[in-house]
Scaffold this active site. Structure first.
Site, short mmCIF file in Angstrom:
data_model
loop_
_atom_site.label_atom_id
_atom_site.label_comp_id
_atom_site.label_asym_id
_atom_site.label_seq_id
_atom_site.Cartn_x
_atom_site.Cartn_y
_atom_site.Cartn_z
N GLY A 277 0.78 -1.22 0.00
CA GLY A 277 0.00 0.00 0.00
C GLY A 277 0.82 1.28 0.00
N ASN B 38 0.93 2.90 -6.59
CA ASN B 38 -0.25 3.37 -5.86
C ASN B 38 -0.54 4.83 -6.13
OD1 ASN B 38 -1.09 0.95 -4.45
ND2 ASN B 38 0.84 1.12 -3.35
#
Length: 214
Positions: A79, A108
């Protein structure tokens, strides 16, 4: 393309997944040992696999057998964005004092549609910090699915090549290149590479990393 759909889903999961802790806690290296520090996201954090199955760990095994005096520290977080990496880089450099830094971030940012300039600034900060600490840098690129539009996808990909050229880093243009079109290279979730595919990623990264270890 299959890789494009898979990548879009992969990035979606990475964006909303709760960030995992970096795998950087390791025993102190022996005197004279040089360190490769990897700063990446879920693709480098062995998401869905045992840590030992990921391409970073497999690279560490290869280095242990073929490059005496070197070790690998994996500071990747699922993430992670370039902003997160830029915020962490100084502490990681201080903690591990690497001779080589592998920067494998940006995917991301692309999913969120963040401004290309913002991603570039964050990557630039990481590169400059690593080079200021006397480390060599390997910049690992990513590509966005075509549904993000030609201008964004082209600019996103160019961020890596432009920065690499500007700061004279080593460059691997696209991490997933060896498995991009192979559906069987992904786990059942259609998102993350399987263990056998990690071997291909290891070999792919090695082509750019190994010259930095000489």
């Amino acid at each position: 393309m299959q890789w494009a759909m898979g990548l879009a889903l992969l990035l979606l999961v990475a964006l909303f997944a709760r960030p995992a802790a970096a795998q950087s806690a390791q025993a102190a290296p022996a005197k004279g040992t040089r360190t490769v520090l990897v700063m990446g996201d879920s693709l480098s954090a062995a998401y869905g696999l045992a840590p030992s199955q990921g391409w970073v760990s497999l690279t560490a095994d290869r280095i242990g057998k073929t490059k005496p005096g070197w070790r690998v520290v994996n500071a990747s977080i699922s993430g992670e964005t370039t902003a997160g990496g830029a915020a962490r880089i100084a502490a990681e450099l201080q903690r591990h004092k690497p001779a080589v830094v592998v920067i494998a971030l940006g995917a991301n940012d692309g999913l969120r549609g963040l401004p290309l300039a913002q991603t570039r600034v964050n990557l630039e900060k990481m590169i400059k910090a690593a080079q200021a600490s006397k480390a060599k840098v390997l910049l690992v690129g990513m590509r966005m699915p075509p549904n993000y539009g030609p201008d964004y996808t082209r600019g996103f990909e160019q961020n890596f090549s432009v920065l690499s050229k500007q700061y004279r880093t080593a460059l691997l243009p696209f991490l997933l290149q060896p498995i991009a079109l192979d559906r069987n290279a992904y786990q059942a979730d259609n998102l993350h590479p399987v263990a056998s595919a990690q071997l291909k990623l290891r070999d792919h990264v090695w082509t750019a990393l190994e010259p930095l270890l000489r």
